[in-house]
Write a protein that holds these residues in place. Sequence first.
Motif, PDB file in Angstrom:
ATOM      1  N   VAL A 186      14.039   1.866   8.808  1.00  0.00           N
ATOM      2  CA  VAL A 186      13.099   2.880   8.309  1.00  0.00           C
ATOM      3  C   VAL A 186      11.783   2.188   7.963  1.00  0.00           C
ATOM      4  CG1 VAL A 186      12.679   4.665   6.586  1.00  0.00           C
ATOM      5  CG2 VAL A 186      15.005   4.251   7.417  1.00  0.00           C
ATOM      6  N   VAL A 187      10.714   2.607   8.623  1.00  0.00           N
ATOM      7  CA  VAL A 187       9.441   1.895   8.518  1.00  0.00           C
ATOM      8  C   VAL A 187       8.399   2.705   7.749  1.00  0.00           C
ATOM      9  CG1 VAL A 187       9.832   0.600  10.639  1.00  0.00           C
ATOM     10  CG2 VAL A 187       8.659   2.813  10.763  1.00  0.00           C
ATOM     11  N   ILE A 250       5.039  -0.971   9.177  1.00  0.00           N
ATOM     12  CA  ILE A 250       5.510  -2.102   8.366  1.00  0.00           C
ATOM     13  C   ILE A 250       7.006  -1.942   8.121  1.00  0.00           C
ATOM     14  CG2 ILE A 250       5.167  -3.455   6.273  1.00  0.00           C
ATOM     15  CD1 ILE A 250       2.453  -2.112   5.928  1.00  0.00           C
ATOM     16  N   PHE A 251       7.767  -2.964   8.436  1.00  0.00           N
ATOM     17  CA  PHE A 251       9.208  -2.937   8.223  1.00  0.00           C
ATOM     18  C   PHE A 251       9.546  -3.286   6.775  1.00  0.00           C
ATOM     19  CE2 PHE A 251       9.222  -2.994  12.780  1.00  0.00           C
ATOM     20  CZ  PHE A 251      10.423  -2.391  13.135  1.00  0.00           C
ATOM     21  N   PRO A 252      10.704  -2.822   6.272  1.00  0.00           N
ATOM     22  CA  PRO A 252      11.107  -3.147   4.900  1.00  0.00           C
ATOM     23  C   PRO A 252      11.186  -4.653   4.696  1.00  0.00           C
ATOM     24  CG  PRO A 252      12.651  -1.594   5.909  1.00  0.00           C
ATOM     25  CD  PRO A 252      11.690  -1.975   6.964  1.00  0.00           C
ATOM     26  N   GLY A 253      10.752  -5.079   3.517  1.00  0.00           N
ATOM     27  CA  GLY A 253      10.775  -6.508   3.187  1.00  0.00           C
ATOM     28  C   GLY A 253       9.530  -7.251   3.628  1.00  0.00           C
ATOM     29  N   LYS A 254       8.617  -6.552   4.342  1.00  0.00           N
ATOM     30  CA  LYS A 254       7.390  -7.185   4.821  1.00  0.00           C
ATOM     31  C   LYS A 254       6.203  -6.792   3.948  1.00  0.00           C
ATOM     32  CE  LYS A 254       9.482  -8.942   8.432  1.00  0.00           C
ATOM     33  NZ  LYS A 254       9.695 -10.409   8.573  1.00  0.00           N
ATOM     34  N   ARG A 255       5.138  -7.598   4.024  1.00  0.00           N
ATOM     35  CA  ARG A 255       3.904  -7.298   3.303  1.00  0.00           C
ATOM     36  C   ARG A 255       2.942  -6.509   4.192  1.00  0.00           C
ATOM     37  NH1 ARG A 255       5.000 -12.719   1.711  1.00  0.00           N
ATOM     38  NH2 ARG A 255       5.267 -12.953  -0.558  1.00  0.00           N
ATOM     39  N   MET A 286      14.884  -6.591  16.098  1.00  0.00           N
ATOM     40  CA  MET A 286      14.472  -5.310  15.511  1.00  0.00           C
ATOM     41  C   MET A 286      15.672  -4.386  15.315  1.00  0.00           C
ATOM     42  SD  MET A 286      11.815  -2.478  17.034  1.00  0.00           S
ATOM     43  CE  MET A 286      12.973  -2.071  18.351  1.00  0.00           C
ATOM     44  N   PRO A 287      15.862  -3.847  14.107  1.00  0.00           N
ATOM     45  CA  PRO A 287      16.988  -2.937  13.854  1.00  0.00           C
ATOM     46  C   PRO A 287      16.694  -1.532  14.356  1.00  0.00           C
ATOM     47  CG  PRO A 287      15.706  -3.198  11.857  1.00  0.00           C
ATOM     48  CD  PRO A 287      15.070  -4.101  12.900  1.00  0.00           C
ATOM     49  N   THR A 288      17.737  -0.760  14.598  1.00  0.00           N
ATOM     50  CA  THR A 288      17.625   0.661  14.919  1.00  0.00           C
ATOM     51  C   THR A 288      18.566   1.435  14.006  1.00  0.00           C
ATOM     52  OG1 THR A 288      19.373   0.584  16.597  1.00  0.00           O
ATOM     53  CG2 THR A 288      17.116   0.151  17.336  1.00  0.00           C
ATOM     54  N   VAL A 289      18.335   2.738  13.864  1.00  0.00           N
ATOM     55  CA  VAL A 289      19.260   3.550  13.068  1.00  0.00           C
ATOM     56  C   VAL A 289      20.645   3.525  13.715  1.00  0.00           C
ATOM     57  CG1 VAL A 289      17.561   5.048  11.993  1.00  0.00           C
ATOM     58  CG2 VAL A 289      18.444   5.622  14.262  1.00  0.00           C
ATOM     59  N   SER A 290      21.684   3.723  12.914  1.00  0.00           N
ATOM     60  CA  SER A 290      23.053   3.469  13.378  1.00  0.00           C
ATOM     61  C   SER A 290      23.613   4.549  14.290  1.00  0.00           C
ATOM     62  CB  SER A 290      23.989   3.292  12.180  1.00  0.00           C
ATOM     63  OG  SER A 290      24.044   4.470  11.402  1.00  0.00           O
ATOM     64  N   GLY A 291      23.024   5.740  14.285  1.00  0.00           N
ATOM     65  CA  GLY A 291      23.557   6.801  15.136  1.00  0.00           C
ATOM     66  C   GLY A 291      22.738   8.073  15.013  1.00  0.00           C
ATOM     67  N   LEU A 319       2.781   0.769  -8.561  1.00  0.00           N
ATOM     68  CA  LEU A 319       3.261   1.118  -9.888  1.00  0.00           C
ATOM     69  C   LEU A 319       4.396   0.204 -10.330  1.00  0.00           C
ATOM     70  CD1 LEU A 319       2.993   3.200 -12.221  1.00  0.00           C
ATOM     71  CD2 LEU A 319       4.742   4.554 -11.063  1.00  0.00           C
ATOM     72  N   THR A 320       5.243  -0.209  -9.360  1.00  0.00           N
ATOM     73  CA  THR A 320       6.386  -1.074  -9.679  1.00  0.00           C
ATOM     74  C   THR A 320       6.081  -2.551  -9.439  1.00  0.00           C
ATOM     75  OG1 THR A 320       7.260  -0.677  -7.440  1.00  0.00           O
ATOM     76  CG2 THR A 320       8.090   0.722  -9.216  1.00  0.00           C
ATOM     77  N   ASN A 321       4.793  -2.857  -9.211  1.00  0.00           N
ATOM     78  CA  ASN A 321       4.332  -4.247  -9.046  1.00  0.00           C
ATOM     79  C   ASN A 321       5.053  -4.972  -7.909  1.00  0.00           C
ATOM     80  OD1 ASN A 321       2.481  -4.168 -11.252  1.00  0.00           O
ATOM     81  ND2 ASN A 321       4.212  -4.374 -12.667  1.00  0.00           N
ATOM     82  N   GLU A 322       5.248  -4.272  -6.794  1.00  0.00           N
ATOM     83  CA  GLU A 322       5.887  -4.895  -5.636  1.00  0.00           C
ATOM     84  C   GLU A 322       4.850  -5.227  -4.578  1.00  0.00           C
ATOM     85  OE1 GLU A 322       9.985  -3.153  -4.641  1.00  0.00           O
ATOM     86  OE2 GLU A 322       8.975  -1.540  -5.732  1.00  0.00           O
ATOM     87  N   THR A 323       5.047  -6.375  -3.919  1.00  0.00           N
ATOM     88  CA  THR A 323       4.129  -6.789  -2.860  1.00  0.00           C
ATOM     89  C   THR A 323       4.740  -6.586  -1.485  1.00  0.00           C
ATOM     90  OG1 THR A 323       4.955  -9.070  -2.987  1.00  0.00           O
ATOM     91  CG2 THR A 323       3.037  -8.502  -4.345  1.00  0.00           C
ATOM     92  N   ARG A 324       6.039  -6.333  -1.433  1.00  0.00           N
ATOM     93  CA  ARG A 324       6.722  -6.103  -0.158  1.00  0.00           C
ATOM     94  C   ARG A 324       7.192  -4.653  -0.072  1.00  0.00           C
ATOM     95  NH1 ARG A 324       8.076 -10.866   2.529  1.00  0.00           N
ATOM     96  NH2 ARG A 324       7.730 -12.760   1.304  1.00  0.00           N
ATOM     97  N   ILE A 325       7.171  -4.124   1.127  1.00  0.00           N
ATOM     98  CA  ILE A 325       7.583  -2.744   1.362  1.00  0.00           C
ATOM     99  C   ILE A 325       9.086  -2.610   1.104  1.00  0.00           C
ATOM    100  CG2 ILE A 325       7.858  -0.957   3.126  1.00  0.00           C
ATOM    101  CD1 ILE A 325       4.996  -1.328   2.298  1.00  0.00           C
ATOM    102  N   THR A 326       9.481  -1.615   0.311  1.00  0.00           N
ATOM    103  CA  THR A 326      10.894  -1.357   0.055  1.00  0.00           C
ATOM    104  C   THR A 326      11.172   0.136   0.147  1.00  0.00           C
ATOM    105  OG1 THR A 326      10.485  -1.279  -2.344  1.00  0.00           O
ATOM    106  CG2 THR A 326      11.240  -3.370  -1.440  1.00  0.00           C
ATOM    107  N   THR A 327      12.332   0.488   0.685  1.00  0.00           N
ATOM    108  CA  THR A 327      12.686   1.898   0.874  1.00  0.00           C
ATOM    109  C   THR A 327      13.259   2.503  -0.396  1.00  0.00           C
ATOM    110  OG1 THR A 327      14.900   1.302   1.631  1.00  0.00           O
ATOM    111  CG2 THR A 327      13.195   1.548   3.318  1.00  0.00           C
ATOM    112  N   SER A 328      13.249   3.838  -0.439  1.00  0.00           N
ATOM    113  CA  SER A 328      13.929   4.602  -1.485  1.00  0.00           C
ATOM    114  C   SER A 328      14.905   5.571  -0.821  1.00  0.00           C
ATOM    115  CB  SER A 328      12.926   5.402  -2.321  1.00  0.00           C
ATOM    116  OG  SER A 328      12.056   4.548  -3.033  1.00  0.00           O
TER     117      SER A 328
END
Length: 397
Positions: A186-187, A250-255, A286-291, A319-328
Amino acid sequence: MKITFTHQIGPRKGEVDKFEADTVRVGRASDNLLAFSAGERRVSAHHAEIKRKGNHYILQDLGSTNGTMINGRRVITTELKSGDLIEFGAGGPLVRFGLEDDSDSEPTVRLHREKHAKGQDEFVHPSTVERIVDRAVRTRASNLRLIVAIAAAMAIGAAVGIALSSRRDPGYTSWAAVAERNQSAVVFIRTEFELVDGSNQVLDSGARTGSGFVLSSSGLIVTNRHLVRDWDYNPPPAGITGRIKNIEVIFPGKRREEAIQATLHRLSASTTIDVAVLKIEPPEGMPTVSGLQPDLEFVNQGDDVAVIGYPLGMDLLQLTNETRITTSLSIGVVSRVSREMIQLNLRAYRGNSGGPVLNRSGEVIGILTANVGAAQDLALATPIGAALELIKDEVGY
């Protein structure tokens, strides 16, 4: 006889709780036998109880807020079997139910079926087999046929048990597993655009952010049309049109500085079907969704669903002081199904648009598209089939 609960996820993964009581209550309150910590917010104070009735154990949900799932299915009352997976609250603690006979001093023999991503194990105690055989041998020698019959019946029973367990566990049994399998695909998407007049002069510029997901190893990414062509949904004055200036993925975990450039690959024919397909040069691994589940016959009112994405975009990360992209991840249910839209009882926000809507098996059933006016807990998703129709020659659906 002892009841056992083997923790499958979280900080207690692998730990086993054992109880000899005929009734085991489960919840966050300290008076429960199986008591979870106050931090397990998916678990109600008095969530469920398990009672022994003869040789059987019955689980009953005690009106919990987030429900009780057995092998991925929400239940109110059901009979438990050894090996059943119990989830206390959608996305909450996951344990494997088991029975332990104190009279058996020898270790349990575990019959493994072929490795399976959603497998369960069946258990047979060696001493149980010995008692059956001894009883037969002490009668007449002619009872040899009985011994053979018992052995055959046990083999058949084990095979049937394995088959049934695989059928009753049709997909992932926890949202933690669904997220683990899909979130890396999820990007975060950021589109810059310009508004130009008839002479191609730039009058204004803007940007939209949202979510998308990698559909194929060739680098195809599904998202919303409104995310890449804002001017189609917020029309400028007559004589002015828009054009895409830049699309970043931008992929999760990347800046932010690790963004990948994307191009618009396919677009729905009208604004009514809010779907766009982007294309990137696939990075290594590169990952893909599982199905995918494009058949709406398998999407039903009341089905549990989850959405993965980036609510509020960069604003939430700052707001959460993160520098890397993270999913919710957000959890809800299907409230209505129509041919062109799936209605969800789920709270979504700006930035979630374009993210995958996932079922309990971890399959994408739709693309999160919009909220419903002032109804904060209603959202709409476009069925994934609409995206597949645009690229069916490329992905084989």
